[in-house]
Each structure stands twice: as C-alpha cells, then as structure tokens.
Design a protein around this motif. Structure first.
Motif, PDB file in Angstrom:
ATOM      1  N   ASP A  89      -7.112   3.877  12.453  1.00  0.00           N
ATOM      2  CA  ASP A  89      -7.385   4.872  12.096  1.00  0.00           C
ATOM      3  C   ASP A  89      -5.895   4.960  12.023  1.00  0.00           C
ATOM      4  N   PHE A  90      -4.843   4.441  12.950  1.00  0.00           N
ATOM      5  CA  PHE A  90      -3.153   4.697  12.816  1.00  0.00           C
ATOM      6  C   PHE A  90      -2.996   4.066  11.900  1.00  0.00           C
ATOM      7  N   VAL A  91      -3.152   2.572  11.451  1.00  0.00           N
ATOM      8  CA  VAL A  91      -2.661   2.186   9.913  1.00  0.00           C
ATOM      9  C   VAL A  91      -3.047   3.080   9.281  1.00  0.00           C
ATOM     10  N   VAL A  92      -4.413   3.814   9.540  1.00  0.00           N
ATOM     11  CA  VAL A  92      -5.112   4.775   7.921  1.00  0.00           C
ATOM     12  C   VAL A  92      -4.026   5.548   7.458  1.00  0.00           C
ATOM     13  N   TYR A  93      -3.360   6.195   8.843  1.00  0.00           N
ATOM     14  CA  TYR A  93      -2.720   7.713   8.315  1.00  0.00           C
ATOM     15  C   TYR A  93      -1.095   7.540   9.140  1.00  0.00           C
ATOM     16  N   PHE A  94      -0.545   6.388   9.917  1.00  0.00           N
ATOM     17  CA  PHE A  94       0.750   6.570   9.933  1.00  0.00           C
ATOM     18  C   PHE A  94       1.573   7.073   8.859  1.00  0.00           C
ATOM     19  N   ASN A  95       1.362   6.487   7.371  1.00  0.00           N
ATOM     20  CA  ASN A  95       1.881   6.986   6.258  1.00  0.00           C
ATOM     21  C   ASN A  95       2.430   8.860   6.203  1.00  0.00           C
ATOM     22  N   ALA A  96       0.976   9.420   6.734  1.00  0.00           N
ATOM     23  CA  ALA A  96       1.085  10.889   6.575  1.00  0.00           C
ATOM     24  C   ALA A  96       1.757  10.936   7.846  1.00  0.00           C
ATOM     25  N   VAL A  97       2.368   9.982   8.016  1.00  0.00           N
ATOM     26  CA  VAL A  97       3.334  11.166   9.394  1.00  0.00           C
ATOM     27  C   VAL A  97       5.486  11.927   8.156  1.00  0.00           C
ATOM     28  N   TRP A  98       5.164  10.657   7.518  1.00  0.00           N
ATOM     29  CA  TRP A  98       6.233  10.753   7.483  1.00  0.00           C
ATOM     30  C   TRP A  98       6.870  10.813   5.819  1.00  0.00           C
ATOM     31  N   LEU A  99       5.382  11.007   4.968  1.00  0.00           N
ATOM     32  CA  LEU A  99       4.612  11.118   3.923  1.00  0.00           C
ATOM     33  C   LEU A  99       4.609  12.670   3.752  1.00  0.00           C
ATOM     34  N   ALA A 100       4.065  13.251   4.503  1.00  0.00           N
ATOM     35  CA  ALA A 100       4.239  14.647   4.159  1.00  0.00           C
ATOM     36  C   ALA A 100       4.597  15.760   4.928  1.00  0.00           C
ATOM     37  N   PRO A 101       5.267  15.559   5.344  1.00  0.00           N
ATOM     38  CA  PRO A 101       6.572  16.259   5.249  1.00  0.00           C
ATOM     39  C   PRO A 101       7.570  16.521   3.800  1.00  0.00           C
ATOM     40  N   ILE A 102       7.597  14.666   3.227  1.00  0.00           N
ATOM     41  CA  ILE A 102       8.403  15.297   1.686  1.00  0.00           C
ATOM     42  C   ILE A 102       7.230  15.960   1.248  1.00  0.00           C
TER      43      ILE A 102
ATOM     44  N   TYR B 143      -4.171   1.816  -2.270  1.00  0.00           N
ATOM     45  CA  TYR B 143      -3.731   2.007  -0.902  1.00  0.00           C
ATOM     46  C   TYR B 143      -4.421   2.998   0.563  1.00  0.00           C
ATOM     47  N   MET B 144      -5.216   2.734   0.639  1.00  0.00           N
ATOM     48  CA  MET B 144      -6.778   3.229   1.094  1.00  0.00           C
ATOM     49  C   MET B 144      -7.611   1.645   1.401  1.00  0.00           C
ATOM     50  N   TYR B 145      -7.267   0.622  -0.046  1.00  0.00           N
ATOM     51  CA  TYR B 145      -8.150  -0.293   0.564  1.00  0.00           C
ATOM     52  C   TYR B 145      -7.205  -1.350   1.064  1.00  0.00           C
ATOM     53  N   THR B 146      -6.185  -1.090   0.975  1.00  0.00           N
ATOM     54  CA  THR B 146      -5.097  -2.023   1.452  1.00  0.00           C
ATOM     55  C   THR B 146      -4.479  -1.677   3.042  1.00  0.00           C
TER      56      THR B 146
ATOM     57  N   GLY C 292       1.260  -1.038  -0.719  1.00  0.00           N
ATOM     58  CA  GLY C 292      -0.431  -0.182  -0.457  1.00  0.00           C
ATOM     59  C   GLY C 292       0.940   1.055   0.120  1.00  0.00           C
ATOM     60  N   THR C 293       1.785   0.950   0.925  1.00  0.00           N
ATOM     61  CA  THR C 293       3.090   2.650   0.837  1.00  0.00           C
ATOM     62  C   THR C 293       3.609   2.352  -0.662  1.00  0.00           C
ATOM     63  N   LEU C 294       3.896   1.798  -0.959  1.00  0.00           N
ATOM     64  CA  LEU C 294       4.079   1.858  -2.705  1.00  0.00           C
ATOM     65  C   LEU C 294       3.292   2.514  -3.321  1.00  0.00           C
ATOM     66  N   CYS C 295       1.937   1.816  -3.369  1.00  0.00           N
ATOM     67  CA  CYS C 295       0.681   2.652  -4.646  1.00  0.00           C
ATOM     68  C   CYS C 295       0.558   4.692  -4.000  1.00  0.00           C
ATOM     69  N   ILE C 296       0.650   4.976  -2.752  1.00  0.00           N
ATOM     70  CA  ILE C 296       0.789   5.869  -1.931  1.00  0.00           C
ATOM     71  C   ILE C 296       1.743   6.714  -2.388  1.00  0.00           C
TER      72      ILE C 296
END
Length: 1461
Positions: A405-418, A353-356, A299-303
């Motif tokens: 909720d954490f699973v859905v939004y966790f990637n935003a923690v590191w991806l959002a700054p990028i 990504y969301m489905y995963t 899923g991370t690859l998809c995002i």
C-alpha cells in the motif's frame, strides 16, 4: 488561420500572425509546408542520437528479418518517391525555396527512420515507442494539409494537379500504414525464443498494446468463457521471480549490513547505535529503494504527466465558446475534441503509473517474504523466543501488505501538496483574493484530518493490531493443541479467550471507523465547503463581483481536482505511518541475532560454555568423543542434556571455549518434527532414493509393519506435525530420516522414549548399538533407558548443566558414585532386558503397538480398481485449499446482509438517496445562480442564494457522515457474527477435520479473510453505493441539459455492462486463486520455523528456500494478472467515460442557441467526473465481490461434519458423576470413517470401580481406539459404552470429557501463565494448584521461578523441558482428580527416577480411581488388577498379569520379549 481557397496566393512572406474568423479553419500553405513538415523531422533528428545510444547500451539480441520488418522497410522505400514527387511543381519552387527544402528534409528523415528500424532489429528492440511517437506526430501534422487538399479538390477538381494529389494521398496512406505496423511487436531475438509453458504475453506485446493493456484481453475472454484455473495462468516473468529478486536483494542487504557495521566501532555504545539503526526500518527501506527505486521513478514520471493533463482540462471548458455568440462552431468542436484527447491521455498515464506501482509492490512483497523466510532459518534461539510463529506469519501477511500500500500511495505524500498549491493558484486567477478563503478552509480541514489520521493509526497499530496478533497467536496454538482441548473439554475457555481478543479488536475498529467517517464526511464535503467559502467571500467583498458560469464551473472543476489530493493526502500519510511501523517490525526481526558460525569451530572441544538465554545452561563441559564411538548422555529432567546437543549443533550461544564437529551431522530431536508430506519424502528428505538402502533403513527403524497398515505404504501423506501418526511412529520416521542420510555424526535426543521397550530394543540393536547400521558412526545418544548403557563406549552424567561423572558403564559402577546408586535403585528390571538373548521370533512379534492415535485407519484402503482410477489420491490425507469457480453465489450476499438485518439496510439506502439529492440540489442551485442576469453590474438576492447553497451543502455533509458510520457499524455487526460462526464451526469440528485440514488454511481464514470482512467489504460497499448514486446524479444533470444525450448514454451503458461482466468473472476467479495459493506459503513458513533446527542440522536450508520461492511465485502468478485486470478494466472503462464527456460537449455545442452557459457548465463539469465514477463503481463492485469471497471461504466450514453437542440442557446427569468409575462396553464397535472396516469389533467388557487396567497390543490393534471411544473423539459404530450405568452417547461431550481425565503422550502447553495451563476456567484455589504441583514433583521448580504460578509459558511451552511439560500434564490430572484416569504412556519423555516418582504418585493419588493405561513399558503394569491384550480390534486376552503369564499366551510372549519372565 485562413480559408483553404486562399492558400495558393499566400506565401511565406505573409504575416504569420494573420488570423481569420472564417467558418472553415485552415493554416497557410507556408505553415503547412514548413512547420507541419519540420516538427516530426526535428523530433526524429534531435532525439535519434540519444535513442541510438540507448540501443547501443541495451543489447537484447539479434532479430531475424521478419515479415513485419520487411513490410516496414518496403513502405519506407515507397515513401521516398511520393516525398520527391512533391518537387514537381516548379512555380512553387520559383515562388520560394522552402517548397524544395521540405520534401528533401522529409525524404532524409524517412531514410533516417529506415536506419533506426535496422538498428532496432540488430539490437533486439521488438516494439519502438520512439518511432511510434514519430509516426503519430507525422500523421497528426499531415491531417491539416490532408483536409486542405480534399477541400481544394472538391472546389477545383482533382484533374488540375493530379500528380501532386496522388503523391500526397499516397504519402499519407503510407504514413498511416507505418503507424499501423508500429502497433505490432516483432518476433523475439535469436536464441531468446521463449520455452516456457505459458509465457506472459506482455513480453510479446507492442508499445500500444502495453499502454492500453490489450495484451491482457486473452485471459479476460478465457475467464469469461470458463472459470480460470491455476493452469490457465501465465508463468511469472523472470524479473518478477523470487530467485531473481531475492538473489540480487540479499547481496545489497548483506553489503548494507557490512557497511553499517564498519561505520561503527565495536564499543558497546556504538553497538547499541548499530542495533537501533538496523531495527529502525529505514535501513530496510534504503535497501529496497536501491533495488526497486529506478523502476518506481518511471511510474513517478507518468503521474507527473497525468497531473499536467489533469490541470489542462479545466482550461479548455466550453464556457468561453458558449458565452461568445459570434464564435464559429468549429471552435466548439475543437474544444470538445481537445477535452476528449486530454482526458484519454490523463487516463493512460494514470494507469501506467498504477501498473508500475503494483508491479513494484509485488516485487517488494516477494523480496520481504524471502528475507523473512531466510532469516527464520538463521535466527538464534533467544531471538526466536521473542516472536511466535503467529507473529512471523503476520510479518509476511499483514506487514508486507502495508508495504505494498505504501508503494502505491507514497507519491501522494509529496505530490498532493503540489497539486493543492496549483489548484489554489488557478483559483486565485479566477476569483482573486477570495481564493484565500478556500486556502483557509483547506488549512482547517488538514489539521482535523491529520489529527484523525494520527488517532486512527494509533488505534490500528497499537491496539487493533496488538489484539489481532494476540488472537492469531492464540488461534495458532489452539489449532496445534486441538487434541488436548478436546480431551480436556477446554474449548469453551479458549473460545472465550479468543472472543475476548476479538471484542477488544472490534472495539478499536469501531472507534477507528467513526473517526474515519468524520474524515470521509469532511472530505466529501470539502468541495462544497471550499466553494461555499470562496463564492461567499467573493460576492460579499464587492457587489460588482458577479458569479457567472465561467467563474463558477471552472472553479468547480478545479475544486473537484482539489478533492483528489485532499482525500489522498491523509490516506497517504496514514499508509506511510503504518508502513513505518511495519518497516520497524520487519527491521527488528531481520536484524535480530543470528546463529554464529563460530559456535562450532575447528578446534579441540575444551571448556565449552553454552546457554539458552532463558533457562537452560550447560557449563564447564570438557569432553572429547573419538570417531565411531557411542556416547550416552544421562541425567534428570532439565539437567541440560538437550542443550548439550544444541551446543554441538551450534544452536546455542557460545560464552567461551570451543566445539569441533568433524564431518556431516544428522540430528533426531526429542520431539519429532514431521513435514506435511509423504512418509518417503520425510525419510529421504530431499536426497535421491536408493532402494536397497531405503528398505534397509525402514527395516532397521521398525517401520515396515507400519507401512503395511498405511493405504499407500510409504506414499501415504502424513498430516501436519504428523497428526495421523502415533508418537512412536513419528519418532521412528524422524530417526529413519537421520539414518538414511549416511552422516558422520549422529546426535540422538532421546529417540527411543516414545516407543515401547521391545521396539526400542530392536532399534537400538539394529540402528544405534554396536551391531547396528550406524556402528561405524559417531553417535551421541541422550537416553533415559538404562538397558542401553552397558553397550555405550562413554557415559556422560549431567546434573544442573555440569558433567558430574563420565566413563564407561563398568567404570561408573566401580566408582560407587551417584550413578551407581541410581542404577541399582531404578534399573533392576531394565537390566534384565539387555541380558536376555531374544530368540529368532519373527519381526512382527517384536513390534507392539506404540500408537497414541491410530488414525492410520482414518485413511481408506483403496481397492485395486480404485487404484487404477485414482492412483494420485492414494494415501492423500490433507485437503488443499480449493478455489471455487464462477461468480459468487447470491446466497453469500444474502448471508452477509442477513447478519446485518433488513431494518438497518433500507434506511441506509434512503440516506444515500437523500445525500445525493442534496448534492444535486445544491449543484443545480449553483447553475441557476450562474445564469442570473446582471443588473447594473450586480446580481440580486445574493445573500439568499448563498444561504440556500450553504444549507443544502450542510445537509449533504451530515448525510455523508450518517451513511459512512451506519455502513461501518453494519460491517462490524456482520464481521462479529461471521467470526463467531467460523470459530464455533471450527471448534465443534471432530479431530478427523483437523487431521485433513492444514492449519495454514484455517489460520488464513482467521487472519486474512476475517480482516477482509472487517475492513474491505464495508469499505467496498461504502464506495460502491456513493459512486452509484453519484453516477445517477451526473446522468440526471447531463439529461437535464441535453435530453438527446440519452441516445449516447444508453449504448455506452450497454458497452460498460459488457466490459464489466467480462472483468468481474475473471477478477473474482483470480482473487480466489490468489487466496488459495496464499495458504501454502503460511503453512510452509509455519512448518519451517518449527523445524528450523532440524533443517539446519541436515544442511537443507537451500532446498527449503527453493520450496518457499516456488510457493511465493505460485501465489504471485495469480496476483499479477489480478492487478493487471483492474488496469485493463479502468483503461477501457475510462474511454467509455471519455465518450460521455465528448457526447456532452458536442451536444452542448450543437445546442448552443438553446442552452444557457450555467446548465452547459454544470453538464460538462459533471461529465468530466464520469470516467472516475465508472471506474470506481466497477472497482468497488469488484472489491465487494472479491472480498465477499472471504464470506464464502469463512462459511465453507459451516457444512463440514460436526461433533455432538457439548452439553445437553435436558440432561439429568448428577453433579458428582461418575461416583464409582465403572466402565462397561456392550458389543462396542468403532470405525474411523463410514464404509471402512471396524477398528474395534464387538468389544464387550466390564471394568470395575477402582480397578487398574493395562491395555497392550501391537500397532493397529485398537488400544488407542478404546481411549478415543471412551472420550467420544470417535463415535460408536455399534454398541454402547456405559460409565456408572450412564450411556455416554446420551450426554454432552463436555459433560463427559470434563468428568474423566487423560494424560496424553505428547505434552502440550499453551502460551499464557502456568496457572492458566493447569486451570483455564479458574475453578480451583491456589492451594489446590500448589498441592497438585507438589504431587507432580514440580513445586520446587515453580517456587524458584520469579513469577511462580504466573510464570509465562512461551508458545507450545518451549521454555520448559519436555519432561517438565509432561509433569505439568500430570499436575492437570491431579488437579481434576476424576474417578477415571486414562494414561497414554505419559512417562516416556522423563528419566527413570522421575518415572518412578510419577508411577508412585499415580498409585497413591489415584488409588480410589479407575485407571486405564495404554502401556509401552510392560513393567509399569505388572502390578495392575487386569491386563487387556488387543489384537486386530478384538480383546484376545483379559485377566490379571500373573494369570495371563501362566496361560503362556500372547501376553506371556510379550513379557518374555521384555525380559520380565
């Protein structure tokens, strides 16, 4: 690029960089025959080895040759011939060898593809993403030569080279056919044909169907036609089932625990580190990551791909094309199409990504629920006391949701700054150093929102969750002890306690929502603030810096992209912080101490030291019990009798010594634990039914007469905690469960206390005694009944946790010790019972009523005709949580908005309109600014333009803050009212409501549904309104630029409405089904936690774990399609939205001559937002409709029957009523439900003041019905009851119940101080409370407690023994000291010495009161003024005990049975 007609004369020797500005774009023939042919071939040849390796490693079985596979192979064969026929033109081959090479490469590639198809079939691959991408690439690359060939054929005619034309067109057609065939999945492999009843179609879906979620369409259509039911839902995929997930995870968890324990040595310091590490939550996170991490990474690859396409879109806006007057139209159409394709790809990757994420979230929820449940079966007593049932339920409801909720939004923690960094990089490219102003704005916004997120997290976690936990815990206790609350008229006191928690919870929520509103306002204004800062600095740095359409709208598109990570980051941080707290809570629970296997070991029982870490202590016990012997354990209240049995079960922590229990164990607890299941299920308890043995057990346990009363016999459902059984019946069912088990060792914790003496004697003779069915078994019996002791092989006398005496009955008597004195003093009457030989009376005469709550009549006897029609409803008591069907009724919206008030709603709508008007104005102002002519390299009045721009943006920000705060406060107003209504409705419900409604259903309303009304409904409304108004703004802008867009927007709107109507109907029903299937999980958890010791004793953990798995899986079968429905909708809607982008772009290209770059930039950049807006509107609309279901479910109990009013204002009841305590029944009749036979029939009797009346009779005779009638727990069907001349039907229930007192059979305490349990209204002084404790023989015990009256009782009063709890109930009665006292065999659980003390206390302290005793032990009422003998709802005899005995009637026969005459 060159014109098509020139390709004949162009060879591979021409300049590859040659470009033409023709109106018709075409690539050179050389390019077409090399690059466009080789690209798909290179893709296939390069990746084929890796793909083959993947297939080799993942064997899914062998697929038979199917029609689909055959069609693919045939087309491949045909494809080889057109490929070779392209060789025929020899002049091209002479011109260059490339024309020979390309068809050969193409043909070899086709052969390779055929081989791959065969390999896929052999390895069981049903749908190939690898070949699908190859055919997409091949078709796309063939489009350019196809267009060139068609153009050439039109110019020169097809006859000039008919063979090559036919070959090419055939080749292209076969390519399209192959692409089409790749869209379907092959049949399942051999031996893997799905045998499930309703398998999930995703297994059979092709790759394309999976990425577009078309496989879900069938369920949406079904849900649109008819409301979905549980049977319509698919079974879970194997990888999503509890069995699969938890079995794998448990191994990992155990391995992690073992690994960690090996890391640390056994020293105390290292042990503390170990505990800290395990309880931190990261230990659990690590285990979950190891299990679910690999799938999550896909899923991370998809995002990441999604982000790449997202950043590509602003680079292809039409602004360069609009500015270049000489640009050919095809460029515009090319950019428009490219924008559309990029938008579509962005949507596809985002939703994959969301489905995963949601799939991983669902699996994490299943895993955590499974671990918590399994832990609750092995947690030891001291750890169990630190967390209530309510808190454990919260772990599996609230905390699992936080992890999802954490699973859905966790990637935003590191991806959002990028993403933020990339946005700012591109902005720097457009605006130079001015982009730093944007960075500065972002830096200012971040700390503010970080601070807000931290404050909110603290408010939510430490304050709001604390009060919510407290409220749910209290509600759980209220529901468990509702009968006591009704008897004592304590509802108001507990209602105020709940509302106290609720107000504090809402106060924290209000603060949190105001902070959140500041956060939302700053985020929604962030795009304006960044634009204002950057554009302001840009124009002020240099007069020559001109804001043209390209700079403005590319920057605005990038800023709009920037908004997403900016809004996600704080939410992601907040979600992560909440998840860390939940992980710690879960970690702490999952790592709490467990029962040790070595507590019960395989060695002789010597010097065993066991302890409940709180109060009970069994010390220096050394005893050996021979096989097949009967051991009686006696001693005063709190001496450690139950603790001794717990030690034998391994339930207590062993300090020293050893315990051996050889063979299987059956256990009967002091307080019977009854499941919400049928009588039969409770008795056979998971074993096979052996009819003869089963009937023998029922007979021995005196249950046959009870089964005759039940409407469906042993198939009758028992309510939660045995609500519709009496204390004696519950105890006998509990005993029958143990007897049926045929165990080797029986541990019986005072099973005869709740039954009357006659039934007790029968059970002892038939079950426990030397001639009973258990005569060959080892029996350890804790008892207060002296009559059974002579038949015991060994008697253990316990005092303060020590065995003071042991031996046989005769041995102990001959020693003349404390035991002998005790026997002579207290057992003179009881010894007679064992001495008297009973005649051969029928069994019926033995079984006297021992019922506290004969609500067995509550269950309607079913006539024979009814039995044939609805046999499954026979004996059904509890009502399963039902899902309503269809769309949410408009009444629910009306009710919700009515609680808020129209006066607040209308201004909010206007405020939204004003907010969006300001947004439209500043965007339009910006487009006009971008179109301003440049004079001498500068634009005029830039200061004025900047000021107006700033003012409009500021106004919008203030309006956003106003709207969000207003809606949050409205939500809190509505939530407060709805919770109050729910609480009032539940507390005003009669007892029959609680008997038929599982507490899990009610707890679900107070926890999950109220939480949804608190947060989700206002949140959904905020989003929906803001996006609806935003969509209106976009439509106005697009129509301003290109009015002709209305022709496209209108049909797209209809398509949009059509899609969403399908979705909302299905989604709402799925939400309801999911909510309904959630309640049984909590009910089962509740039941298991309370009966854990019984489940362990019988070794039934695995069966209960399977039941929990089934309930969780059943819940997930509706949760899985629910989140897929959202993805299905989003993909379809975003394609509609992308259609708006395409329309806006193409119409802008067509109207190039009349449109300014500014207005085109405005229209296109806003149309790019439509996909997101449309998706969010339906999602928020659906969220509102889904969560308004919570309002519907909370409102369900408004229509259920209610009790009479608690107090009547116009009542002229004297303050001191009743002064005398006279009770008069006038032709009184009572029935449990309309249409049933009367339980009491025409009772007429007069009880005088200060009279002591005993009430006796067999089960179902109506003894308890009299008490229920006096307290108006059930209302009169006919006749009246007068107390001191006042008709009790004319006064309020609380006025009645607070002036009379009952000491019930089941002593119930609530968590809170001891003083609160005695006097919840604080109406008595401490002196009066201490006096009541002294009279109840509890003063010494309470004085020795550290906190004395403020001693905290745990949930259900579990840190006091049963006898002590009964004494607390006596103290309550002494404190109230009313003129009428009803005793419902209140001394069954105490030893004889305490019983005698209580009886003497009642005789002295209630001497001037009227006392009614529902008697099981006849010796307690022999000195009463009168005895009433009940029989089948009538008074059969009534007189003084002496007169009744002399009459030799029914009472005489009872006394003779009891050995009293």
């Amino acid at each position: 690029m060159c014109h098509a007609r020139s390709f004949k004369t162009t060879s591979c020797g021409d300049s590859p960089g040659q470009r033409c500005q023709h109106t018709n774009p075409d690539l050179t023939q050389c390019f077409q025959n090399t690059v466009l042919v080789w690209v798909p071939c290179i893709y296939l040849w390069l990746l084929a080895p890796f793909y083959c390796l993947h297939l080799y490693c993942h064997d899914r079985g062998h697929i038979q040759m199917s029609c689909l596979c055959s069609a693919k192979m045939v087309r491949h064969h045909f494809k080889c011939w057109p490929a070779f026929s392209l060789l025929f033109k020899s002049q091209d081959i002479q011109h260059h060898m490339v024309f020979l090479l390309s068809p050969i490469i193409r043909s070899l590639t086709v052969i390779l593809a055929m081989c791959i198809i065969q390999l896929e079939r052999i390895r069981g691959c049903r749908s190939s993403i690898f070949l699908f991408l190859f055919w997409v690439l091949a078709v796309v690359c063939a489009l350019v030569p196809l267009r060139a060939k068609i153009q050439l054929a039109m110019d020169e005619g097809i006859a000039s080279d008919i063979v090559r034309y036919l070959a090419f067109f055939s080749y292209f057609t076969i390519q399209l056919a192959q692409l089409f065939l790749c869209c379907f999945a092959d049949q399942p492999p051999e031996g893997k044909i799905i045998s499930e009843k309703n398998p999930c179609p995703v297994k059979d879906a092709s790759f394309l169907s999976k990425i577009l979620f078309w496989w879900f369409t069938g369920l949406v259509v079904k849900g649109y036609r008819t409301p979905l039911e549980a049977g319509d839902l698919w079974t879970l995929r194997e990888e999503d089932t509890s069995q699969k997930i938890i079995s794998d995870l448990e191994q990992d968890w155990t391995a992690e625990c073992a690994k960690l324990q090996n890391t640390y040595s056994s020293t105390a310091m290292h042990f503390a580190y170990l505990q800290k590490e395990q309880s931190s939550g990261f230990f659990l996170l690590r285990t979950l990551a190891r299990k679910f991490g690999p799938y999550f990474l896909t899923g991370t690859l998809c995002i990441i791909f999604h982000d790449a396409f997202m950043f590509a879109i602003p680079q292809v806006l039409l602004l360069d094309f609009m500015r270049d007057e000489d640009a050919p139209l095809w460029k515009g159409y090319f950019y428009a199409t490219l924008m559309f394709l990029l938008s579509c790809l962005q949507s596809l990757f985002n939703h994959q990504y969301m489905y995963t994420c949601f799939t991983v979230g669902m699996r994490v929820k299943t895993a955590v629920m499974g671990l918590v449940y399994r832990k609750s079966l092995v947690i030891n007593s001291s750890a169990r006391r630190t967390c209530t049932v309510g808190e454990i339920v919260n772990l599996v409801s609230a905390d699992t949701q936080k992890l999802m909720d954490f699973v859905v939004y966790f990637n935003a923690v590191w991806l959002a700054p990028i993403e933020i960094a990339l946005c700012l990089f591109f902005l720097w490219q457009h605006l130079g150093p001015s982009a730093l102003a944007g960075i500065a704005t972002v830096i200012l916004i971040f700390p503010l929102n970080g601070f807000i997120a931290k404050k909110r997290s603290k408010l939510q976690v430490k304050i709001q969750m604390k009060f919510m936990d407290g409220r749910i815990r209290l509600m759980n206790e209220i529901l468990n002890g509702i009968k006591i609350l009704k008897f004592y008229a304590w509802e108001k006191a507990f209602l105020e306690q709940v509302l106290g928690y609720r107000e504090k919870e809402l106060k924290a929520l209000k603060k949190s929502q105001i902070l959140y509103s500041i956060s939302i306002a700053s985020f929604n204004s962030s795009s304006f603030l960044i634009a204002f800062a950057m554009f302001g600095v840009y124009v002020m740095l240099d007069d020559k810096n001109v804001l043209d359409a390209q700079k403005v709208f590319v920057s605005m598109a990038l800023i709009n992209i920037l908004k997403t990570p900016l809004s996600q980051l704080p939410f992601a941080i907040s979600t992560t912080l909440q998840a860390v707290v939940s992980l710690k809570r879960l970690g702490k629970y999952l790592c709490s101490e467990e029962l040790k296997m070595e507590n019960v070991s395989k060695a002789p029982l010597k010097n065993g030291t066991f302890s409940w870490k709180i109060h009970f202590f069994v010390d220096r016990i050394s005893v050996s019990v021979p096989r097949g012997s009967l051991v009686a354990v006696v001693g005063p209240v709190g001496s450690g009798k139950s603790s001794l049995l717990s030690a034998m079960l391994g339930e207590t922590e062993k300090r020293s010594g050893q315990v051996t229990v050889k063979g299987s164990v059956a256990y009967v607890p002091q307080q019977a634990w009854i499941q919400n299941a049928t009588v039969q299920d409770n008795i056979i308890f998971g074993r096979e039914k052996l009819k003869t043995w089963y009937h023998r057990v029922l007979e021995a346990c005196a249950l046959l007469p009870d089964l005759d009363i039940l409407p469906a016999g042993d198939a009758t459902e028992i309510g939660e905690k045995g609500l519709n059984l009496s204390g004696g019946q519950k105890q006998r069912v509990s005993l029958a469960r143990a007897v049926y088990r045929k165990a080797d060792v029986y541990l019986l914790d005072d099973p005869l206390s709740a039954v009357d003496a006659h039934v007790g004697q029968h059970i002892f003779d038939k079950v426990i005694g030397p001639k009973g069915v258990l005569r060959d078994k080892t029996r350890i019996l804790v008892t207060h009944g002296m009559s059974f002791l002579p038949q015991a092989d060994l008697i253990l006398v316990l005092v303060d946790g020590e065995i003071t005496e042991s031996g046989s009955y005769q041995e102990l008597l001959s020693r003349h010790g404390a035991f002998a004195d005790f026997i002579h003093t207290f057992a003179s009457t009881e010894r007679k019972e064992s001495a008297i030989q009973r005649g051969k009376e029928t069994f019926q005469t033995l079984v006297l009523g021992d019922t506290t709550n004969t609500n067995l009549q509550n269950m309607e006897p079913v006539s024979e005709t009814d039995q044939e029609q609805v046999p499954e409803d026979l004996g059904k008591l509890t009502e399963a949580d039902k899902a309503r069907t269809g769309r949410v009724r408009l009444d629910m919206y009306k009710k919700y908005f009515k609680t808020i008030g129209l006066a607040i709603i209308i201004p909010i709508v206007f405020l939204y309109a004003f907010q969006q008007g300001a947004s439209l104005a500043y965007n339009y102002w910006l487009s006009k600014w971008a179109d301003d002519p440049v004079v001498n390299g500068t634009q005029i009045d830039t200061d004025l333009k900047l000021t107006v721009f700033g003012a409009l943006g500021f106004v919008q920000g203030v309006a956003i803050f106003g709207t969000t705060v207003a809606i949050s406060i409205c939500g809190i107003i509505a939530s407060r009212h709805l919770h109050m209504d729910l609480l009032n409705n539940v507390l005003h419900s009669p007892m029959s409501f609680f008997e038929s409604t599982p507490s899990g259903n009610l707890l679900n309303r107070f926890a999950k549904e109220i939480d949804a009304i608190d947060c989700m409904v206002p949140e959904g409304l905020k989003m929906m309104l803001s996006y609806v108004f935003k969509l209106m703004e976009v439509c106005i802008i697009v129509l301003m630029a290109t009015p002709f867009a209305a022709v496209i927007i209108l049909p797209l709107s209809f398509l949009y409405a059509f899609v969403q109507s399908f979705y909302v109907a299905t989604s709402c029903q799925l939400r309801r089904l999911e909510a309904v299937s959630r309640s049984p999980i909590y009910t089962h958890f509740n039941e298991t936690v309370q009966g854990a010791s019984v489940i362990r004793a019988f070794g039934e953990q695995s069966r209960f774990i399977l039941q929990a798995n089934d309930r969780v899986d059943f819940n997930q079968t509706s949760y899985f399609p629910r989140f897929v429905a959202t993805r299905w909708l989003a993909v379809n809607l975003e394609f509609v939205g992308n259609g708006v982008v395409l329309a806006a772009a193409i119409l802008s290209v067509m109207g190039k001559s009349t449109l300014s770059p500014g207005i085109v930039g405005l229209a296109v950049s806003h149309s790019l937002q439509v996909t997101g807006i449309l998706s969010w509107i339906v999602r928020s609309w659906t969220d509102v409709e889904n969560n308004i279901v919570s309002v519907e479910r909370v409102n369900e109990y408004a229509d259920t029957p209610k009790e009479a009013s608690w107090s009547i204002e116009s009542s002229s009841l004297p303050q001191a009523w009743p002064q005398n305590g006279t009770i008069e029944f006038q032709d009184y009749g009572l029935q449990y439900r309309k249409g049933l036979e009367l339980a009491l029939k025409g009772i007429t009797l007069h009880i005088h003041e200060r009279e002591k009346v005993g009430i006796v009779g067999r089960t179902g005779a109506g003894k308890s019905s009299l008490a229920l009638g006096i307290f108006r727990i059930l209302e009169a069907a006919k006749g009246k009851i007068f107390i001191d001349g006042v008709d009790i039907a004319d006064i309020g229930l609380h006025d009645l119940r607070s002036r009379i007192t009952i000491i019930p059979q089941d002593p119930v305490l609530f968590s809170g101080s001891l003083r609160m349990n005695l006097d919840p209204f604080d109406t008595y002084t401490d002196e009066e409370v201490w006096s009541s404790l002294e009279l109840a023989h509890l003063k010494n015990f309470v004085s020795n407690l550290p906190d004395k009256l403020n001693h905290e009782c745990t949930e259900g009063g579990e840190n006091l023994s049963l006898g002590q709890r009964q004494l607390v109930c006596l103290a309550r009665a002494l404190l109230r000291k009313t003129k009428i006292l009803v005793l419902d065999e209140a001394t069954a659980a105490v030893d004889l010495e305490t019983d005698t003390l209580i009886q003497s206390t009642i005789r002295t302290q209630f001497e001037d009161c009227t006392v009614l005793t529902i008697a099981h032990r006849l010796n307690t009422i022999m000195d009463y003024t009168r005895v009433i003998v009940m029989d089948r709802g009538h008074v059969s005899e009534m007189d003084s005990p002496a007169n009744l005995i002399s009459q030799r009637g029914q009472f005489y026969r009872m006394c003779r049975e009891a050995g009293l005459v």
